[in-house]
Design a protein around this motif. Structure first.
Motif, PDB file in Angstrom:
ATOM      1  N   VAL A  30       0.856  -1.180   0.000  1.00 28.41           N
ATOM      2  CA  VAL A  30       0.000   0.000   0.000  1.00 28.41           C
ATOM      3  C   VAL A  30       0.892   1.230   0.000  1.00 28.41           C
ATOM      4  O   VAL A  30       2.042   1.184   0.445  1.00 28.41           O
ATOM      5  N   SER A  31       0.359   2.323  -0.496  1.00 27.60           N
ATOM      6  CA  SER A  31       1.116   3.558  -0.530  1.00 27.60           C
ATOM      7  C   SER A  31       0.138   4.704  -0.341  1.00 27.60           C
ATOM      8  O   SER A  31      -0.944   4.699  -0.916  1.00 27.60           O
ATOM      9  N   GLY A  32       0.496   5.647   0.472  1.00 25.12           N
ATOM     10  CA  GLY A  32      -0.407   6.773   0.649  1.00 25.12           C
ATOM     11  C   GLY A  32      -0.089   7.570   1.896  1.00 25.12           C
ATOM     12  O   GLY A  32       0.873   7.307   2.615  1.00 25.12           O
ATOM     13  N   CYS A  33      -0.949   8.543   2.153  1.00 27.00           N
ATOM     14  CA  CYS A  33      -0.702   9.486   3.236  1.00 27.00           C
ATOM     15  C   CYS A  33      -1.174   8.977   4.586  1.00 27.00           C
ATOM     16  O   CYS A  33      -0.865   9.563   5.612  1.00 27.00           O
ATOM     17  N   PHE A  34      -1.940   7.886   4.610  1.00 24.75           N
ATOM     18  CA  PHE A  34      -2.535   7.441   5.863  1.00 24.75           C
ATOM     19  C   PHE A  34      -2.643   5.927   5.874  1.00 24.75           C
ATOM     20  O   PHE A  34      -3.073   5.329   4.901  1.00 24.75           O
ATOM     21  N   PHE A  35      -2.257   5.332   6.965  1.00 26.96           N
ATOM     22  CA  PHE A  35      -2.481   3.902   7.144  1.00 26.96           C
ATOM     23  C   PHE A  35      -2.484   3.599   8.637  1.00 26.96           C
ATOM     24  O   PHE A  35      -2.028   4.393   9.450  1.00 26.96           O
ATOM     25  N   LEU A  36      -3.051   2.471   8.955  1.00 29.64           N
ATOM     26  CA  LEU A  36      -3.081   2.004  10.335  1.00 29.64           C
ATOM     27  C   LEU A  36      -2.253   0.739  10.433  1.00 29.64           C
ATOM     28  O   LEU A  36      -2.259  -0.085   9.527  1.00 29.64           O
ATOM     29  N   ALA A  37      -1.556   0.592  11.556  1.00 31.69           N
ATOM     30  CA  ALA A  37      -0.761  -0.613  11.792  1.00 31.69           C
ATOM     31  C   ALA A  37      -0.760  -0.908  13.286  1.00 31.69           C
ATOM     32  O   ALA A  37      -0.799   0.021  14.107  1.00 31.69           O
ATOM     33  N   ARG A  38      -0.726  -2.163  13.594  1.00 29.94           N
ATOM     34  CA  ARG A  38      -0.597  -2.544  14.999  1.00 29.94           C
ATOM     35  C   ARG A  38       0.798  -2.154  15.490  1.00 29.94           C
ATOM     36  O   ARG A  38       1.791  -2.354  14.799  1.00 29.94           O
ATOM     37  N   ASN A  39       0.853  -1.633  16.694  1.00 25.29           N
ATOM     38  CA  ASN A  39       2.132  -1.275  17.303  1.00 25.29           C
ATOM     39  C   ASN A  39       3.041  -2.501  17.379  1.00 25.29           C
ATOM     40  O   ASN A  39       4.240  -2.403  17.105  1.00 25.29           O
ATOM     41  N   SER A  40       2.467  -3.639  17.736  1.00 23.13           N
ATOM     42  CA  SER A  40       3.264  -4.862  17.855  1.00 23.13           C
ATOM     43  C   SER A  40       3.851  -5.273  16.501  1.00 23.13           C
ATOM     44  O   SER A  40       4.982  -5.750  16.428  1.00 23.13           O
ATOM     45  N   SER A  41       3.096  -5.072  15.441  1.00 16.77           N
ATOM     46  CA  SER A  41       3.592  -5.401  14.096  1.00 16.77           C
ATOM     47  C   SER A  41       4.736  -4.486  13.704  1.00 16.77           C
ATOM     48  O   SER A  41       5.746  -4.931  13.149  1.00 16.77           O
ATOM     49  N   MET A  42       4.589  -3.203  14.000  1.00 17.92           N
ATOM     50  CA  MET A  42       5.639  -2.245  13.672  1.00 17.92           C
ATOM     51  C   MET A  42       6.919  -2.576  14.442  1.00 17.92           C
ATOM     52  O   MET A  42       8.010  -2.537  13.882  1.00 17.92           O
ATOM     53  N   LYS A  43       6.782  -2.911  15.700  1.00 17.28           N
ATOM     54  CA  LYS A  43       7.964  -3.275  16.502  1.00 17.28           C
ATOM     55  C   LYS A  43       8.616  -4.539  15.961  1.00 17.28           C
ATOM     56  O   LYS A  43       9.840  -4.642  15.898  1.00 17.28           O
ATOM     57  N   LYS A  44       7.781  -5.500  15.550  1.00 16.70           N
ATOM     58  CA  LYS A  44       8.307  -6.773  15.062  1.00 16.70           C
ATOM     59  C   LYS A  44       9.149  -6.604  13.792  1.00 16.70           C
ATOM     60  O   LYS A  44      10.128  -7.313  13.591  1.00 16.70           O
TER      61      LYS A  44
END
Length: 149
Positions: A30-44
Motif C-alpha cells: 500500500v502507498s499513501g498518506c494514511f495507514f493504520l498498523a498494529r504497534n506490535s507489528s511495527m515493533k516486530k
C-alpha cells in the motif's frame, strides 16, 4: 520508458480498486498518506527503514511485514483528504526527483537484490522519464494552455 507502462498499469489498478464495491483487498503493498498498523507489528519489523525519506517508505514496510508472514490490506471504505506535496512544496522538482530516485535505488538494492546493471537501468529509466518525457509533457501542456487562451 521502461517503467512508464508499469506506472500506467499500477495507477489504473489503483483507480479500479478505489471504484470497486466496498471491500478489503490484499495488495502487494500500500502507498499513501494514511495507514493504520498494529504497534506490535511495527515493533516486530523494526519500524520504518531510516535510510529513506518521503519515498518508498510504505513499500519497504509492506516488504518487511510480508517477510514476517503478516498481511497488508486496503479498503476503500475510508477516505482521507490529503493535501498533496504540502511537506515538499518548497522543494524543487529536481530535488524531489533525486530524493525519490535515491529511495528507489536503496529499495531495489536492499529489498529486491538488484545488482549494478539493474540499478543502472533504474537510474536510466527514471532519468529519461524525468528529464525527457515529463519535460516534454509539461511543454505540451503549456502549449495547449496557450492555445486555449
Amino acid at each position: 520508458p521502461i517503467f512508464w507502462a508499469k506506472k500506467v498499469l499500477v495507477s489504473s489498478l489503483n483507480r479500479n480498486m478505489e471504484k470497486s464495491a466496498s471491500q478489503v483487498v490484499m495488495p502487494f503493498a500500500v502507498s499513501g498518506c494514511f495507514f493504520l498498523a498494529r504497534n506490535s507489528s511495527m515493533k516486530k519489523v523494526g519500524n520504518f527503514d531510516e535510510n529513506t525519506f518521503l519515498y518508498m517508505e510504505e513499500i519497504i514496510l509492506s516488504e518487511r511485514l510480508r517477510a514476517q508472514s503478516m498481511k497488508v490490506a486496503y479498503t476503500n471504505e475510508i477516505y482521507i483528504n490529503h493535501y498533496h506535496e504540502l511537506s515538499t512544496s518548497k522543494m524543487s522538482k529536481k530535488k524531489k526527483f533525486k530524493a525519490s530516485l535515491s529511495s528507489a535505488l536503496y529499495y531495489y538494492e536492499m529489498y529486491r537484490d538488484f545488482g549494478k546493471i539493474k540499478l543502472l537501468l533504474v537510474k536510466l529509466g527514471r532519468g529519461i522519464m524525468f528529464y525527457f518525457w515529463e519535460e516534454l509533457i509539461r511543454a505540451m501542456k503549456r502549449k495547449k494552455h496557450r492555445i486555449e487562451l
